[in-house]
Design an enzyme around this catalytic site. Structure first.
Site, PDB file in Angstrom:
ATOM      1  N   PHE A  24     -14.451  84.499  23.006  1.00 57.32           N
ATOM      2  CA  PHE A  24     -13.188  83.915  22.558  1.00 57.32           C
ATOM      3  C   PHE A  24     -12.025  84.639  23.226  1.00 57.32           C
ATOM      4  O   PHE A  24     -11.953  85.869  23.199  1.00 57.32           O
ATOM      5  CB  PHE A  24     -13.057  84.020  21.037  1.00 57.32           C
ATOM      6  CG  PHE A  24     -14.037  83.158  20.290  1.00 57.32           C
ATOM      7  CD1 PHE A  24     -13.679  81.884  19.865  1.00 57.32           C
ATOM      8  CD2 PHE A  24     -15.317  83.617  20.019  1.00 57.32           C
ATOM      9  CE1 PHE A  24     -14.579  81.088  19.185  1.00 57.32           C
ATOM     10  CE2 PHE A  24     -16.224  82.825  19.337  1.00 57.32           C
ATOM     11  CZ  PHE A  24     -15.855  81.552  18.919  1.00 57.32           C
ATOM     12  N   CYS A  30       2.402  80.335  19.350  1.00 57.08           N
ATOM     13  CA  CYS A  30       2.164  78.960  18.904  1.00 57.08           C
ATOM     14  C   CYS A  30       3.510  78.266  18.776  1.00 57.08           C
ATOM     15  O   CYS A  30       4.531  78.892  18.477  1.00 57.08           O
ATOM     16  CB  CYS A  30       1.428  78.939  17.564  1.00 57.08           C
ATOM     17  SG  CYS A  30       0.897  77.272  17.075  1.00 57.08           S
ATOM     18  N   CYS A  34       2.337  76.331  10.808  1.00 56.55           N
ATOM     19  CA  CYS A  34       1.582  75.643   9.757  1.00 56.55           C
ATOM     20  C   CYS A  34       1.558  76.513   8.499  1.00 56.55           C
ATOM     21  O   CYS A  34       1.330  77.730   8.585  1.00 56.55           O
ATOM     22  CB  CYS A  34       0.164  75.351  10.219  1.00 56.55           C
ATOM     23  SG  CYS A  34       0.101  74.250  11.659  1.00 56.55           S
ATOM     24  N   CYS A  37      -1.686  78.665   8.090  1.00 59.38           N
ATOM     25  CA  CYS A  37      -2.183  79.453   9.218  1.00 59.38           C
ATOM     26  C   CYS A  37      -2.626  80.836   8.741  1.00 59.38           C
ATOM     27  O   CYS A  37      -1.890  81.535   8.044  1.00 59.38           O
ATOM     28  CB  CYS A  37      -1.109  79.590  10.295  1.00 59.38           C
ATOM     29  SG  CYS A  37      -1.672  80.500  11.751  1.00 59.38           S
ATOM     30  N   ASP A  38      -3.822  81.248   9.146  1.00 67.14           N
ATOM     31  CA  ASP A  38      -4.363  82.540   8.721  1.00 67.14           C
ATOM     32  C   ASP A  38      -4.690  83.426   9.922  1.00 67.14           C
ATOM     33  O   ASP A  38      -5.503  84.340   9.823  1.00 67.14           O
ATOM     34  CB  ASP A  38      -5.614  82.344   7.855  1.00 67.14           C
ATOM     35  CG  ASP A  38      -6.715  81.567   8.571  1.00 67.14           C
ATOM     36  OD1 ASP A  38      -6.506  81.178   9.746  1.00 67.14           O
ATOM     37  OD2 ASP A  38      -7.775  81.341   7.961  1.00 67.14           O
ATOM     38  N   THR A  39      -4.059  83.150  11.056  1.00 66.38           N
ATOM     39  CA  THR A  39      -4.378  83.870  12.289  1.00 66.38           C
ATOM     40  C   THR A  39      -3.184  84.662  12.785  1.00 66.38           C
ATOM     41  O   THR A  39      -2.084  84.121  12.918  1.00 66.38           O
ATOM     42  CB  THR A  39      -4.821  82.886  13.391  1.00 66.38           C
ATOM     43  OG1 THR A  39      -5.918  82.108  12.925  1.00 66.38           O
ATOM     44  CG2 THR A  39      -5.238  83.650  14.643  1.00 66.38           C
ATOM     45  N   GLU A  95      -9.379  75.040  21.853  1.00 63.94           N
ATOM     46  CA  GLU A  95      -9.051  74.579  20.504  1.00 63.94           C
ATOM     47  C   GLU A  95      -7.545  74.381  20.446  1.00 63.94           C
ATOM     48  O   GLU A  95      -6.785  75.344  20.566  1.00 63.94           O
ATOM     49  CB  GLU A  95      -9.507  75.605  19.461  1.00 63.94           C
ATOM     50  CG  GLU A  95     -11.011  75.833  19.469  1.00 63.94           C
ATOM     51  CD  GLU A  95     -11.451  76.903  18.486  1.00 63.94           C
ATOM     52  OE1 GLU A  95     -10.604  77.754  18.106  1.00 63.94           O
ATOM     53  OE2 GLU A  95     -12.633  76.902  18.109  1.00 63.94           O
ATOM     54  N   HIS A 201     -17.565  81.874   9.904  1.00 64.41           N
ATOM     55  CA  HIS A 201     -17.344  83.256  10.329  1.00 64.41           C
ATOM     56  C   HIS A 201     -16.775  84.086   9.177  1.00 64.41           C
ATOM     57  O   HIS A 201     -17.072  85.286   9.053  1.00 64.41           O
ATOM     58  CB  HIS A 201     -16.414  83.318  11.540  1.00 64.41           C
ATOM     59  CG  HIS A 201     -15.126  82.590  11.365  1.00 64.41           C
ATOM     60  ND1 HIS A 201     -15.060  81.208  11.274  1.00 64.41           N
ATOM     61  CD2 HIS A 201     -13.853  83.027  11.261  1.00 64.41           C
ATOM     62  CE1 HIS A 201     -13.794  80.848  11.127  1.00 64.41           C
ATOM     63  NE2 HIS A 201     -13.039  81.924  11.091  1.00 64.41           N
TER      64      HIS A 201
END
Length: 207
Positions: A24, A30, A34, A37-39, A95, A201
């Site tokens: 990855f 970005c 959102c 969003c959890d990233t 993605e 994951h």
């Protein structure tokens, strides 16, 4: 130079390729905000395409798939990066929220479209190609909102893709997540052209 948040080797946790080993490459930044969003994708190290490929080959062992993710990877992904990754022997997955143009000449081997039009403004999908559609299944407030949600979901079911999946939104509350999962399963059973996608994951406690 590309702004890289992190590069790591793990299993794909979502969508049609769940359980498949991939390298990855999380690209920083970005164009959307959102609410779910959890990233963390804002920090970055500048790297060349060749440096990205070299690190991916080093940590990925015999892995043949590289996944460009984010943030929104198409803010940076261009023909040169895809070409270098192909030359290194990788099949290139991306993605994307679909709001940015795809590279003009180099073919991306697998495109996961996760549209956000129904959640945030300025998120109109402009790409016309997608290998799979992975849609966040959100909570609904009342019957009218459930009807609106269904109309929004079924609009994406009409896109031509190899797979269409619904993924329950992670609310951060285990009890609410369990309720939303049950509602997602019920929806899919009533609309069997959709498939369930989970963030495996997180369940497996891996990256």
């Amino acid at each position: 130079m590309y702004r890289v948040n992190e590069i790591f080797y793990s299993l794909q946790g979502e969508g049609m390729w769940t359980g498949t080993p991939m390298v990855f490459v999380r690209l920083s930044g970005c164009n959307l905000k959102c609410p779910f969003c959890d990233t963390e994708h804002r920090a970055f190290t500048e790297m060349t395409a060749e440096e990205i490929a070299e690190k991916a080959l080093r940590i990925g062992k015999d892995c043949e798939i590289i996944c460009l993710t984010g943030g929104e990877p198409l803010l940076q992904t261009d023909d040169h990066l895809v070409e270098v990754l192909h030359q290194a022997g990788f099949s290139v997955h991306v993605e994307t929220n679909g709001t940015q143009e795809l590279p003009e000449f180099e073919i991306i081997d697998w495109i996961t479209l996760s549209p956000k039009e129904d959640f945030v403004t300025h998120a109109k999908v402009i790409i016309e190609a997608q290998s799979e559609v992975k849609l966040v299944f959100r909570e609904a407030a009342g019957e009218a909102d459930r009807n609106l949600r269904e109309a929004q979901i079924e609009r994406w079911a009409k896109l031509s893709a190899e797979d269409h999946s619904l993924q329950p939104c992670d609310t951060g509350d285990p009890a609410r997540n369990a309720e939303l999962l049950a509602e997602t399963i019920d929806y899919i059973l009533r609309h069997p052209w959709w498939r369930l996608s989970l963030q495996t994951h997180k369940l497996l406690n891996i990256r």
